[in-house]
Design a protein around this motif. Sequence first.
Motif, PDB file in Angstrom:
ATOM      1  N   HIS A  41       0.844  -1.211   0.000  1.00 50.75           N
ATOM      2  CA  HIS A  41       0.000   0.000   0.000  1.00 50.75           C
ATOM      3  C   HIS A  41       0.873   1.253   0.000  1.00 50.75           C
ATOM      4  N   GLU A  45       0.922   3.909  -3.078  1.00 51.05           N
ATOM      5  CA  GLU A  45       0.589   5.328  -2.865  1.00 51.05           C
ATOM      6  C   GLU A  45       1.704   6.227  -3.379  1.00 51.05           C
ATOM      7  N   GLY A  47       3.466   5.618  -6.011  1.00 56.26           N
ATOM      8  CA  GLY A  47       3.578   5.544  -7.472  1.00 56.26           C
ATOM      9  C   GLY A  47       4.207   4.277  -8.044  1.00 56.26           C
ATOM     10  N   ASP A  50       2.591  -0.782 -12.158  1.00 54.63           N
ATOM     11  CA  ASP A  50       1.736  -1.944 -12.333  1.00 54.63           C
ATOM     12  C   ASP A  50       2.593  -3.218 -12.337  1.00 54.63           C
ATOM     13  N   ARG A  85      -2.723  -2.252 -11.369  1.00 54.36           N
ATOM     14  CA  ARG A  85      -3.420  -1.020 -11.745  1.00 54.36           C
ATOM     15  C   ARG A  85      -4.278  -1.317 -12.980  1.00 54.36           C
ATOM     16  N   SER A 139      -8.024  -0.002  -3.586  1.00 55.21           N
ATOM     17  CA  SER A 139      -8.138   1.438  -3.388  1.00 55.21           C
ATOM     18  C   SER A 139      -8.857   1.996  -4.610  1.00 55.21           C
ATOM     19  N   ALA A 140     -10.040   2.566  -4.415  1.00 53.00           N
ATOM     20  CA  ALA A 140     -10.828   3.038  -5.557  1.00 53.00           C
ATOM     21  C   ALA A 140     -11.616   4.283  -5.186  1.00 53.00           C
ATOM     22  N   GLU A 141     -11.911   5.086  -6.206  1.00 54.51           N
ATOM     23  CA  GLU A 141     -12.842   6.202  -6.025  1.00 54.51           C
ATOM     24  C   GLU A 141     -13.993   5.960  -6.966  1.00 54.51           C
ATOM     25  N   LYS A 144     -13.647   3.874 -10.224  1.00 50.58           N
ATOM     26  CA  LYS A 144     -12.292   3.914 -10.793  1.00 50.58           C
ATOM     27  C   LYS A 144     -11.294   3.332  -9.787  1.00 50.58           C
ATOM     28  N   ILE A 145     -10.593   2.268 -10.216  1.00 50.49           N
ATOM     29  CA  ILE A 145      -9.593   1.644  -9.339  1.00 50.49           C
ATOM     30  C   ILE A 145      -8.297   2.459  -9.377  1.00 50.49           C
ATOM     31  N   ASN A 146      -7.817   2.878  -8.209  1.00 48.93           N
ATOM     32  CA  ASN A 146      -6.469   3.476  -8.146  1.00 48.93           C
ATOM     33  C   ASN A 146      -5.441   2.363  -8.252  1.00 48.93           C
ATOM     34  N   TYR A 147      -5.610   1.373  -7.369  1.00 48.54           N
ATOM     35  CA  TYR A 147      -4.732   0.208  -7.422  1.00 48.54           C
ATOM     36  C   TYR A 147      -5.358  -0.925  -6.612  1.00 48.54           C
TER      37      TYR A 147
END
Length: 268
Positions: A41, A45, A47, A50, A85, A139-141, A144-147
């Motif tokens: 994690h 976070e 960067g 993938d 990702r 982790s998503a908003e 949309k998946i961040n990762y």
Amino acid sequence: MTENPYTPFDPVAIEQGLQTRMLGRTIFCFGSVGSTNDRAHVLAESGAVDGTLILAEEQTRGRGRRGRDWHSSPGRGIWLSLILRPEFPATQAPGLSLVAGLSLAETIEDFAGISAEVKWPNDCLVNNKKTAGILTELSAEKQKINYIVLGMGVNLAHRNTDFPPELRDIATSVEVEANRAIDRVGFLQNLLLHLEKNYDRFSLEGLTPLIEPYSSRCNLIGCQITTQIGAKSITGKALRIDDSGALVIESNGRETPLTAGEITQIRK
Ligand code: BT5
């Protein structure tokens, strides 16, 4: 605990002979960590690319689902997390546990030459004992998946006495079941290759093409099972895995798709 003079993971040795396009192309190897998922994690976070692979020889706070512990003794297992990702929406993410379970079973069959089963949704068993577990964190908003952090723990070189007493009847390792030494690096490379092949298909086509190979290894199909849905306990016959990865059970003449949960009792 028995003596274990293991060879620590070496990223250069892992890269040599790694046949993947993306998984494990960036590698972080640690000696002792709390949890590789926690490390992943932090790296995600900041960067990390993938397919980044995080490996540890030992976890002091290895995690299972719902706050449970994952026993991760030094040098015996493969305790890993992958940062993914994907382009697919967050609703597709739960299927990834099935993709990982199938890939683990295929690797045990292919590399160790013994048959393996999946226990829906996220365990891998050999001779009815747990050999590997999966912990997927997202982790998503909105959609949309961040990762995704895909954590996998494989008991590879444990002897029965390497497990704490409370796990000795329910856990096993690949080496115990294959009755021979298994090369950790070779197993890891093979696992990453199976996983990438299945993950690529899953990303493009969803679970549909993987349902048959998953179901044929699923120890629950055709069994009477009991599970909890909220405060309610349901008993029924496990019929099939549907295209969304749900376990469909028949109870009192009605079909119910289970999307998550703990199967507490199994009868053939
Ligand atoms: C799992 O949880 O099976 C997910 C395990 C994921 C572990 C990996 S290791 C790398 C990465 N980093 C982490 O921190 N975690 C992931 P669950 O289905 O909740 O099963 C947990 C239960 O399995 C425990 O309550 C024990 O009963 C049992 N257990 C614990 N350690 C085990 C082991 N090494 N082998 C077999 N069973 C075990």
